[in-house]
Design a protein around this motif. Structure first.
Motif, PDB file in Angstrom:
ATOM      1  N   PHE A   8     -28.446 -38.988  51.046  1.00 45.38           N
ATOM      2  CA  PHE A   8     -27.238 -38.302  50.592  1.00 45.38           C
ATOM      3  C   PHE A   8     -27.499 -36.812  50.407  1.00 45.38           C
ATOM      4  CE2 PHE A   8     -24.759 -36.708  46.960  1.00 45.38           C
ATOM      5  CZ  PHE A   8     -23.482 -36.818  47.500  1.00 45.38           C
ATOM      6  N   ILE A   9     -28.589 -36.487  49.731  1.00 42.52           N
ATOM      7  CA  ILE A   9     -28.936 -35.080  49.497  1.00 42.52           C
ATOM      8  C   ILE A   9     -29.197 -34.377  50.825  1.00 42.52           C
ATOM      9  CG2 ILE A   9     -30.705 -33.554  48.520  1.00 42.52           C
ATOM     10  CD1 ILE A   9     -30.882 -35.501  46.165  1.00 42.52           C
ATOM     11  N   HIS A  10     -29.906 -35.040  51.715  1.00 39.54           N
ATOM     12  CA  HIS A  10     -30.198 -34.443  53.021  1.00 39.54           C
ATOM     13  C   HIS A  10     -28.913 -34.214  53.813  1.00 39.54           C
ATOM     14  CE1 HIS A  10     -32.448 -33.539  56.655  1.00 39.54           C
ATOM     15  NE2 HIS A  10     -31.648 -34.381  57.292  1.00 39.54           N
ATOM     16  N   ASN A  11     -28.035 -35.202  53.842  1.00 37.31           N
ATOM     17  CA  ASN A  11     -26.778 -35.071  54.592  1.00 37.31           C
ATOM     18  C   ASN A  11     -25.858 -34.018  53.995  1.00 37.31           C
ATOM     19  OD1 ASN A  11     -27.564 -37.054  56.382  1.00 37.31           O
ATOM     20  ND2 ASN A  11     -26.496 -38.676  55.302  1.00 37.31           N
ATOM     21  N   LEU A  12     -25.948 -33.801  52.702  1.00 37.98           N
ATOM     22  CA  LEU A  12     -25.094 -32.821  52.041  1.00 37.98           C
ATOM     23  C   LEU A  12     -25.586 -31.385  52.245  1.00 37.98           C
ATOM     24  CD1 LEU A  12     -22.544 -33.127  50.305  1.00 37.98           C
ATOM     25  CD2 LEU A  12     -23.996 -33.002  48.296  1.00 37.98           C
ATOM     26  N   THR A  13     -26.895 -31.215  52.311  1.00 40.94           N
ATOM     27  CA  THR A  13     -27.455 -29.862  52.359  1.00 40.94           C
ATOM     28  C   THR A  13     -27.858 -29.399  53.752  1.00 40.94           C
ATOM     29  OG1 THR A  13     -29.676 -30.698  51.893  1.00 40.94           O
ATOM     30  CG2 THR A  13     -28.331 -29.996  50.011  1.00 40.94           C
ATOM     31  N   VAL A  70     -27.848 -29.399  43.974  1.00 41.30           N
ATOM     32  CA  VAL A  70     -28.222 -30.262  45.095  1.00 41.30           C
ATOM     33  C   VAL A  70     -29.188 -29.519  46.026  1.00 41.30           C
ATOM     34  CG1 VAL A  70     -27.332 -31.481  47.123  1.00 41.30           C
ATOM     35  CG2 VAL A  70     -26.121 -31.632  44.958  1.00 41.30           C
ATOM     36  N   ILE A  71     -28.978 -28.245  46.242  1.00 43.13           N
ATOM     37  CA  ILE A  71     -29.905 -27.443  47.055  1.00 43.13           C
ATOM     38  C   ILE A  71     -31.277 -27.398  46.384  1.00 43.13           C
ATOM     39  CG2 ILE A  71     -30.410 -25.080  47.840  1.00 43.13           C
ATOM     40  CD1 ILE A  71     -28.360 -26.334  49.596  1.00 43.13           C
ATOM     41  N   ILE A  72     -31.300 -27.231  45.074  1.00 38.37           N
ATOM     42  CA  ILE A  72     -32.576 -27.216  44.350  1.00 38.37           C
ATOM     43  C   ILE A  72     -33.260 -28.567  44.469  1.00 38.37           C
ATOM     44  CG2 ILE A  72     -33.603 -27.061  42.042  1.00 38.37           C
ATOM     45  CD1 ILE A  72     -31.427 -24.910  41.439  1.00 38.37           C
ATOM     46  N   ALA A  73     -32.492 -29.653  44.368  1.00 39.45           N
ATOM     47  CA  ALA A  73     -33.074 -30.992  44.518  1.00 39.45           C
ATOM     48  C   ALA A  73     -33.651 -31.165  45.923  1.00 39.45           C
ATOM     49  CB  ALA A  73     -32.013 -32.054  44.241  1.00 39.45           C
ATOM     50  N   GLN A  74     -32.963 -30.667  46.936  1.00 34.90           N
ATOM     51  CA  GLN A  74     -33.473 -30.741  48.306  1.00 34.90           C
ATOM     52  C   GLN A  74     -34.780 -29.958  48.443  1.00 34.90           C
ATOM     53  OE1 GLN A  74     -32.693 -32.427  50.969  1.00 34.90           O
ATOM     54  NE2 GLN A  74     -34.062 -31.382  52.368  1.00 34.90           N
ATOM     55  N   ALA A  75     -34.846 -28.797  47.822  1.00 40.96           N
ATOM     56  CA  ALA A  75     -36.079 -27.996  47.893  1.00 40.96           C
ATOM     57  C   ALA A  75     -37.236 -28.722  47.215  1.00 40.96           C
ATOM     58  CB  ALA A  75     -35.847 -26.631  47.256  1.00 40.96           C
ATOM     59  N   VAL A  76     -36.972 -29.326  46.066  1.00 39.89           N
ATOM     60  CA  VAL A  76     -38.026 -30.075  45.365  1.00 39.89           C
ATOM     61  C   VAL A  76     -38.446 -31.288  46.195  1.00 39.89           C
ATOM     62  CG1 VAL A  76     -38.506 -31.452  43.308  1.00 39.89           C
ATOM     63  CG2 VAL A  76     -37.359 -29.253  43.081  1.00 39.89           C
ATOM     64  N   LEU A  77     -37.485 -31.972  46.803  1.00 44.47           N
ATOM     65  CA  LEU A  77     -37.817 -33.121  47.646  1.00 44.47           C
ATOM     66  C   LEU A  77     -38.643 -32.716  48.856  1.00 44.47           C
ATOM     67  CD1 LEU A  77     -34.539 -35.232  47.638  1.00 44.47           C
ATOM     68  CD2 LEU A  77     -36.747 -35.860  46.663  1.00 44.47           C
ATOM     69  N   SER A  78     -38.467 -31.498  49.336  1.00 43.20           N
ATOM     70  CA  SER A  78     -39.240 -31.064  50.501  1.00 43.20           C
ATOM     71  C   SER A  78     -40.717 -30.856  50.163  1.00 43.20           C
ATOM     72  CB  SER A  78     -38.652 -29.788  51.087  1.00 43.20           C
ATOM     73  OG  SER A  78     -38.899 -28.687  50.245  1.00 43.20           O
TER      74      SER A  78
END
Length: 99
Positions: free
Chosen positions: A46-51, A25-33
């Motif tokens: 969801f990813i933002h609220n989780l990380t 999930v952290i990796i997904a957040q980094a890619v989304l950024s």
């Protein structure tokens, strides 16, 4: 004593899985950024609220922004790897010695 050993083994496995999933999930957040996703998308929220609670604490404690690059996901991933190597492996070893 074998019941406690089995319990520790189960806790170690579940903790390992949870830490691995959180790392993804952290990796997904980094890619989304790197892109500009729709902030109203439920998956993005969801990813933002989780990380963000964890990443915010790291950003607050360490000066991790250099030239527009945020190193906080790397610090969190290193923390997860440390927890997996130390805590999870210690639980596994304790369970093996008991059983």
């Amino acid at each position: 004593m074998f019941v406690l050993a089995n319990f520790l083994m189960a806790v170690a496995r579940v903790l390992d899985i949870v830490l691995t999933l959180y790392m993804y999930v952290i990796i997904a957040q980094a890619v989304l950024s790197w892109v500009s996703p729709d902030p109203y998308n439920p998956i993005v929220r969801f990813i933002h609220n989780l990380t963000e609670p964890v990443l915010y604490r790291v950003r607050r404690l360490l000066p991790t922004v250099f030239g527009g690059f945020d190193f906080s996901p790397i610090v969190v991933i290193l923390g997860i790897v440390f927890l997996q190597a130390f805590v999870v492996n210690s639980l596994f070893m304790m369970a093996q010695r008991m059983g």
